[in-house]
Enzyme design. Structure first.
Site, PDB file in Angstrom:
ATOM      1  N   GLU A   1       0.802  -1.265   0.150  1.00 14.08           N
ATOM      2  CA  GLU A   1       0.111  -0.041   0.116  1.00 14.08           C
ATOM      3  C   GLU A   1       0.875   1.273  -0.022  1.00 14.08           C
ATOM      4  O   GLU A   1       0.615   2.038  -0.537  1.00 14.08           O
ATOM      5  CB  GLU A   1      -0.949  -0.019   1.133  1.00 14.08           C
ATOM      6  CG  GLU A   1      -1.976  -1.255   1.140  1.00 14.08           C
ATOM      7  CD  GLU A   1      -2.925  -0.777  -0.018  1.00 14.08           C
ATOM      8  OE1 GLU A   1      -2.976   0.119  -0.592  1.00 14.08           O
ATOM      9  OE2 GLU A   1      -3.783  -1.978  -0.368  1.00 14.08           O
TER      10      GLU A   1
ATOM     11  N   TYR B   1      -6.432   6.823   3.432  1.00 14.03           N
ATOM     12  CA  TYR B   1      -6.513   5.730   2.602  1.00 14.03           C
ATOM     13  C   TYR B   1      -5.853   4.567   2.828  1.00 14.03           C
ATOM     14  O   TYR B   1      -6.575   3.235   2.922  1.00 14.03           O
ATOM     15  CB  TYR B   1      -5.878   6.246   1.187  1.00 14.03           C
ATOM     16  CG  TYR B   1      -5.628   5.165   0.271  1.00 14.03           C
ATOM     17  CD1 TYR B   1      -6.715   4.406  -0.388  1.00 14.03           C
ATOM     18  CD2 TYR B   1      -4.448   4.493   0.364  1.00 14.03           C
ATOM     19  CE1 TYR B   1      -6.412   3.219  -1.001  1.00 14.03           C
ATOM     20  CE2 TYR B   1      -3.861   3.175  -0.408  1.00 14.03           C
ATOM     21  CZ  TYR B   1      -5.153   2.545  -1.175  1.00 14.03           C
ATOM     22  OH  TYR B   1      -5.057   1.457  -1.651  1.00 14.03           O
TER      23      TYR B   1
ATOM     24  N   ASP C   1      -9.026   6.155  -3.068  1.00 15.26           N
ATOM     25  CA  ASP C   1      -7.735   6.512  -3.887  1.00 15.26           C
ATOM     26  C   ASP C   1      -8.005   7.265  -5.191  1.00 15.26           C
ATOM     27  O   ASP C   1      -9.401   7.377  -5.360  1.00 15.26           O
ATOM     28  CB  ASP C   1      -6.931   5.008  -3.861  1.00 15.26           C
ATOM     29  CG  ASP C   1      -7.764   4.572  -5.318  1.00 15.26           C
ATOM     30  OD1 ASP C   1      -8.816   4.331  -5.245  1.00 15.26           O
ATOM     31  OD2 ASP C   1      -6.967   3.695  -5.913  1.00 15.26           O
TER      32      ASP C   1
END
Length: 383
Positions: A35, A118, A136
């Site tokens: 991520e 996020y 996102d």
DNA sequence: AAGACGGGGAC
DNA sequence: GTCCCAGTCTT
């Protein structure tokens, strides 16, 4: 009963999900690394970095114990180097504050350096099955088209609407798949340009498609003009070695190595190409020469500055041009002129400082650098 | 609310 | 050339 949007989305995802290295890995650390790397970075770019990272730092404790230098070297070329510094620091946070295990709730995740709204939502839903939405670039675009959101991308008003939409349609129990399904749909079907609407499982739900305005959603935020700057750099040679300096930890290319350099106009005002051409017309090597003398005497001690001034008298020595480079950063462009300063005799003992190093040409590849410095280093290695 | 922060791929 | 990518942090 009629299918919800999440039903159709998840059904599509079950058939069309991308196979990615971090998918199906039960280790939250692996998902976390992916991520962070994926922030503002395409999947295809990330994959080789991800594989190397997990090989060198298989667990959080390995990363926490590593040196920042090694961490930055492994990150070299990915960009946004604060991500690497934050990930490194966060690993040490996890060891110190969470017993070496990534925390399994949104609030604690958010305390980790580099984990924003996020990433916390992504990790919470993917790793811990929490019913949390996330947002996102892909999801913003898909939802903007689906619900004809007219607020500009990235505006606080628009974000409020999009977070609410993401949460409203989130199904209970499959939030991780739901979040990733939006992203896969955005990456493969609902692309920024030329979306493949005929392949979209949500075509009949899509307001922008119904209106035929897919390419007008999302509404982009107005862009500012990017300033042009000029810089000079010095290739200072001694025997088979070259002088490198290390950038300060914070800011642009923080913690990376480069050849001594400076902007020609520190009081840069940000306007127009006229200033740039005026700077280009200035006596750049002389400007660089003066900068080096000042820099060395104030930062690296008078001994080296004296030796440098003796070898390269500012009144008589005219350095040769090594090369000219143009590079575009996110918020400015730069044209850099590099000049040569070759010591006649080896003077390796000169210049001792934590942020200064004489490096054998063959060893340059071991030092983490940005793209511009790397290009210069490679040209040096070829010559 | 706006700016800083990299590099590369697609058009 | 422009756009924008599985964003976050700072001011």
């Amino acid at each position: 009963m009629t299918l919800t949007i999440a039903d159709r989305l998840l059904h599509w995802y079950d058939q069309h999900r991308r196979q990615l290295p971090w998918r199906g890995d039960p280790d939250p650390y692996a998902v976390w690394v992916s991520e962070i790397m994926l922030q503002q970075t395409r999947v295809d770019t990330v994959i080789p970095y991800y594989d190397r990272w997990l090989a060198q730092f298989p667990a959080i404790a390995d990363l926490a114990a590593a040196s920042l230098e090694d961490v930055l070297k492994l990150w070299e070329g990915l960009g946004y180097y604060s991500r690497a510094r934050n990930l490194h620091q966060a690993a040490q946070q996890v060891v110190r504050d969470f017993g070496g295990q990534l925390p399994n709730n949104l609030q604690d995740l958010r305390t980790l350096s580099g984990v924003g709204r996020y990433t916390a939502g992504a990790i919470a839903s993917i790793c811990f099955d929490l019913d949390e939405p996330t947002l996102d670039g892909n999801i913003r675009r898909v939802l903007s088209r689906l619900f004809d959101v007219v607020e500009p991308l990235g505006s606080s008003q628009g974000d409020r609407i999009l977070w609410e939409l993401a949460r409203t349609h989130l199904p209970s129990g499959r939030a991780g798949d739901y979040n990733q399904a939006w992203m896969d749909l955005g990456a493969t079907i609902c692309t920024p340009r030329n979306p493949q609407c005929e392949l979209c499982p949500l075509r009949s739900d899509c307001q922008a498609y119904g209106l035929g305005i897919q390419s007008d959603r999302p509404v982009p935020k107005p862009r500012k003009q990017i300033p042009q700057r000029s810089a000079v750099a010095a290739i200072i040679l001694s025997g088979s070695k070259v002088l490198l300096t290390k950038r300060q930890e914070k800011g642009l290319l923080g913690g990376l190595w480069e050849f001594p350099c400076c902007y020609v106009d520190e009081n840069f005002t940000g306007d127009s190409l006229q200033d740039a051409s005026r700077r280009e017309g200035a006596n750049l090597p002389k400007f660089l020469h003066q900068f080096l003398l000042t820099e060395f005497s104030t930062e690296f001690g008078s001994e080296f500055a004296t030796a440098f001034a003796k070898e390269f008298p500012v009144e008589t020595y005219v350095p040769n041009l090594f090369g000219t480079y143009k590079h575009a950063y996110t918020h400015f462009r730069v044209t850099l002129h590099a000049y040569l300063f070759p010591f006649k005799e080896s003077s390796e003992k000169l210049g001792k400082h934590p942020c200064l190093d004489w490096v054998a040409i063959a060893e340059l590849s071991n030092y983490p650098m940005g793209k511009l410095a790397r290009q210069m280093a490679q040209k040096l290695a070829k010559a």
